[in-house]
Design a protein around this motif. Structure first.
Motif, PDB file in Angstrom:
ATOM      1  N   LEU A   9      41.064  47.741  35.763  1.00 53.26           N
ATOM      2  CA  LEU A   9      40.388  46.935  36.341  1.00 53.26           C
ATOM      3  C   LEU A   9      41.356  45.460  36.690  1.00 53.26           C
ATOM      4  O   LEU A   9      41.515  44.988  37.891  1.00 53.26           O
ATOM      5  CB  LEU A   9      39.000  46.746  36.436  1.00 53.26           C
TER       6      LEU A   9
ATOM      7  N   THR B 132      29.745  40.356  39.762  1.00 55.00           N
ATOM      8  CA  THR B 132      29.413  41.467  40.862  1.00 55.00           C
ATOM      9  C   THR B 132      29.349  42.964  40.315  1.00 55.00           C
ATOM     10  O   THR B 132      28.724  43.632  41.081  1.00 55.00           O
ATOM     11  CB  THR B 132      30.242  41.258  42.129  1.00 55.00           C
TER      12      THR B 132
ATOM     13  N   GLU C  89      40.125  34.529  43.923  1.00 57.79           N
ATOM     14  CA  GLU C  89      40.512  36.023  44.141  1.00 57.79           C
ATOM     15  C   GLU C  89      41.690  36.446  43.477  1.00 57.79           C
ATOM     16  O   GLU C  89      41.477  37.801  43.178  1.00 57.79           O
ATOM     17  CB  GLU C  89      40.585  36.340  45.648  1.00 57.79           C
TER      18      GLU C  89
ATOM     19  N   VAL D  72      41.133  42.643  39.509  1.00 59.50           N
ATOM     20  CA  VAL D  72      39.673  42.397  39.383  1.00 59.50           C
ATOM     21  C   VAL D  72      39.599  41.150  38.511  1.00 59.50           C
ATOM     22  O   VAL D  72      40.003  41.375  37.156  1.00 59.50           O
ATOM     23  CB  VAL D  72      38.854  43.632  38.888  1.00 59.50           C
TER      24      VAL D  72
ATOM     25  N   MET E 229      37.476  53.207  40.482  1.00 58.77           N
ATOM     26  CA  MET E 229      37.455  51.621  41.149  1.00 58.77           C
ATOM     27  C   MET E 229      36.978  52.042  42.726  1.00 58.77           C
ATOM     28  O   MET E 229      36.063  51.664  43.360  1.00 58.77           O
ATOM     29  CB  MET E 229      38.448  50.915  41.078  1.00 58.77           C
ATOM     30  N   CYS E 230      37.850  52.981  43.376  1.00 59.81           N
ATOM     31  CA  CYS E 230      37.633  53.017  44.751  1.00 59.81           C
ATOM     32  C   CYS E 230      36.523  53.751  44.984  1.00 59.81           C
ATOM     33  O   CYS E 230      35.606  53.726  45.950  1.00 59.81           O
ATOM     34  CB  CYS E 230      38.935  53.828  45.332  1.00 59.81           C
TER      35      CYS E 230
ATOM     36  N   GLY F 135      33.716  51.624  45.226  1.00 53.07           N
ATOM     37  CA  GLY F 135      33.710  50.535  45.820  1.00 53.07           C
ATOM     38  C   GLY F 135      33.953  49.288  45.471  1.00 53.07           C
ATOM     39  O   GLY F 135      33.498  48.340  45.877  1.00 53.07           O
ATOM     40  N   ILE F 136      34.383  49.226  44.116  1.00 51.91           N
ATOM     41  CA  ILE F 136      34.986  47.917  43.726  1.00 51.91           C
ATOM     42  C   ILE F 136      36.033  47.237  44.274  1.00 51.91           C
ATOM     43  O   ILE F 136      37.142  48.103  44.492  1.00 51.91           O
ATOM     44  CB  ILE F 136      35.022  47.947  42.046  1.00 51.91           C
ATOM     45  N   LYS F 137      36.380  45.991  44.556  1.00 47.79           N
ATOM     46  CA  LYS F 137      37.421  45.442  45.185  1.00 47.79           C
ATOM     47  C   LYS F 137      37.870  44.269  44.178  1.00 47.79           C
ATOM     48  O   LYS F 137      37.451  43.970  43.478  1.00 47.79           O
ATOM     49  CB  LYS F 137      37.084  44.783  46.431  1.00 47.79           C
ATOM     50  N   PRO F 138      39.366  43.923  44.492  1.00 45.57           N
ATOM     51  CA  PRO F 138      40.048  43.135  43.639  1.00 45.57           C
ATOM     52  C   PRO F 138      39.114  41.772  43.540  1.00 45.57           C
ATOM     53  O   PRO F 138      39.334  41.152  42.561  1.00 45.57           O
ATOM     54  CB  PRO F 138      41.330  42.987  44.384  1.00 45.57           C
ATOM     55  N   SER F 139      38.503  41.284  44.511  1.00 38.73           N
ATOM     56  CA  SER F 139      37.721  40.203  44.697  1.00 38.73           C
ATOM     57  C   SER F 139      36.431  40.235  43.909  1.00 38.73           C
ATOM     58  O   SER F 139      35.721  39.172  43.601  1.00 38.73           O
ATOM     59  CB  SER F 139      37.452  39.883  46.203  1.00 38.73           C
ATOM     60  N   ASP F 140      36.174  41.307  43.277  1.00 38.43           N
ATOM     61  CA  ASP F 140      35.039  41.499  42.553  1.00 38.43           C
ATOM     62  C   ASP F 140      35.130  40.792  41.081  1.00 38.43           C
ATOM     63  O   ASP F 140      36.253  40.779  40.436  1.00 38.43           O
ATOM     64  CB  ASP F 140      34.575  43.031  42.261  1.00 38.43           C
TER      65      ASP F 140
END
Lengths: 368, 368
Positions: free
Chosen positions: B87, B115, A20, B92, B57-58, B61-66
């Motif tokens: 990103l 993802t 992550e 990311v 990004m928000c 709905g993209i998250k740092p774990s993507d």
């Protein structure tokens, strides 16, 4: 590392941060079948890489007012991603040269007034010769520094001089590996490679006994990373042969110098078009094709000839039709391109035509 | 801007920082002959672009774990450079997909567990269909978000649905221009494009009178940049037709929404493979070739067909040999690729075969 990643996919058991935290991934070109996956977290990518490449930048005499043209494919292989990102952070203007023909790259080098260009020795020679053919000699451009990496060429005197003449510019050797990152750079004195000793601990060992050899003697470089969070490596055998020189360099640096840069390899890996290739990886791909016999030859063209690697194979039996071989070659080339990332030419020899060996086989042929 | 750069090369007289401060350069795809050169200093590239893309990004709905896979050529055109860099800074993981075939990109999307994938609608459709043909349907991958830009496709309902079905993922439209940067993003409600009003001031004007039109009515989008140091633009006519909606969006945002995204163009530009193309630019190139008559047709294949733009030309006179035409076509294609950055197919019609027009010519043909 490869085994660890095979057993604990995808990252192996040697990463020190969770996936992550990764922001950049790469894969090695040390293609012994499956590339090693490399991950960098934000600290390694934006802080440590930056610090490493600032040594390179100062070493080569690049200034924030310079304009760097990057004729690069921007794929999964690390060079020139880190160099570009760090220099951009340092205020150098970056002109990205992905997805362009060599002709277009030459036009862009002139059009954008690039002062620095990077590439493999092979590609720098090819660009230089293409410029001559186009009537746009790069020696007439504003480029004054070319940075070469990915192959031993830039520390081979004849190759360095050929590049310098074609470009009318100084050519510096940039070394490192995807696994341990960017540990060394050539300074303006051009007598070898300085190790960034503030970030890496270097040893020069006998490849067989693993005992230290004296300064001035050839040994295998073994590096320990003092600066990486994501995948620090201790006593990593990079398989390069070097000669240590601890004297103060004429450039003024006290960092250890590897005289003459990388002198050779302690294993059978070779480099082509910036990619590290193990003959064993090619053998592995050949032996996955039931239509091919076990005999093969790998013919490596000379630097800058613009030719592909040639792979010579034989049919495994006389039962195999011409169409069957054509299909097999097609699939082999696809797999070769995906795994080894260079495009080979494949020649089909007659059954039994390729030489057989009783003792150690010599299947790797270097063209002059 | 184009005129200013022609008169004051290379940067024109509208830059607010000296070139020494530039760290990234791009050129527009708005190819009316000569692209506009765009420069960004470190603040714009690493801070303002970051802030803009964090809204994107928000929004998606993209998250740092993507894990973002970027199937992109990394050339002089701005997308997806900024999206990727921002990103990456947000944590990311980026998997760079330059210099790879579509087949290899599909393998890498699976191998690295991507993802999120970005691309033009045309290319996302092409990748999706390639995956089906390879027996590796992307709907079976981990990809849950695809981001589309560079063409109006992702806000065209049928195209968006086709992409979403092929990928088994939500498809979001990402808009912006090289000149004024990244002003709008589609939110998860998928009813249009939010303008980042904290960084851009937007007006919706009648293209002829330049008077404001009421919310809900179609007008031309005019943007003022409140955030850029290098080349801020005031009341920039982006030539897109939009419909303003100031109501609070179901996603919760109070940022102005352009209902249905970009509805069309107020000029004759069209988009192909992520490149903005003016028919006048093609005409300009055709008319530079003395072997071609003044008549031509531009045939634009449908989204995702994998076909090239077709240019139909005629010989200028019966004196021109077949070899002469072949050479002329070759040079024209080279010039087209360099200037317009897509590869055309060129068909040579018989003299007088192409339709002539008495009034307004219709030389642009869109295939269904």
């Amino acid at each position: 590392m490869r085994e660890s990643q095979a057993q604990h996919p995808p990252w192996g058991d040697f990463m020190c941060v969770p996936p992550e935290e990764g922001v950049r991934v790469f894969q090695t070109t040390g293609t012994t079948g499956i590339p090693v996956k490399v991950m960098l977290n934000k600290m390694d990518w934006t802080v440590h890489f930056y610090e490493q490449f600032m040594h390179f930048m100062c070493g080569y005499g690049i200034k924030p007012s310079d304009i760097l043209f990057v004729p690069f494919g921007y794929s999964l292989y690390i060079a020139w991603w880190g160099f570009q990102a760090a220099l951009e952070q340092a205020g150098v203007m970056i002109v990205p040269g992905g997805a362009q023909s060599s002709q277009d790259r030459i036009k862009n080098i002139f059009e954008w007034g690039a002062t620095v260009v990077c590439g493999t020795p092979t590609y720098l020679l090819h660009l230089g010769e293409t410029g001559l053919r186009m009537g746009m000699p790069l020696a007439g451009s504003k480029v004054k520094i070319v940075v070469a990496a990915g192959e031993p060429g830039a520390n081979v005197r004849a190759t360095k001089l050929a590049i310098q003449e074609l470009w009318g510019a100084k050519c510096y050797d940039d070394i490192g590996s995807s696994e341990i990152s960017n540990f060394g750079f050539e300074c303006i004195v051009q007598k070898g490679t300085h190790v960034i000793e503030s970030m890496f601990y270097a040893e020069c060992l006998d490849p067989d006994t693993l005992k230290p050899v004296a300064p001035g003697e050839v040994g295998e470089l073994v590096l320990s990373n003092l600066c990486t969070e994501t995948m620090p490596l201790l006593r990593y055998r990079i398989k390069d042969l070097v000669r240590f020189n601890f004297d103060r360099c004429e450039c003024g640096r006290t960092f250890l110098r590897l005289d003459g840069g990388i002198l050779g390899r302690s294993d059978d890996m070779f480099q082509f078009a910036g990619v590290n290739i193990f003959p064993s990886a090619i053998e592995n791909l050949i032996r996955q094709v039931p239509e091919f016999s076990n005999e093969y030859q790998i013919v490596i063209p000379k630097f800058g000839s613009g030719k592909h690697i040639r792979i010579r194979v034989e049919p495994a039996s006389s039962e195999i039709t011409k169409e069957g071989m054509t299909q097999a070659v097609k699939g082999f080339i696809e797999n070769f391109k995906y795994r080894i990332t260079v495009t080979p030419d494949v020649e089909i020899a007659e059954m039994g035509e390729l030489p057989r060996f009783e003792l150690k086989a010599k299947r790797l042929i270097r063209e002059d």
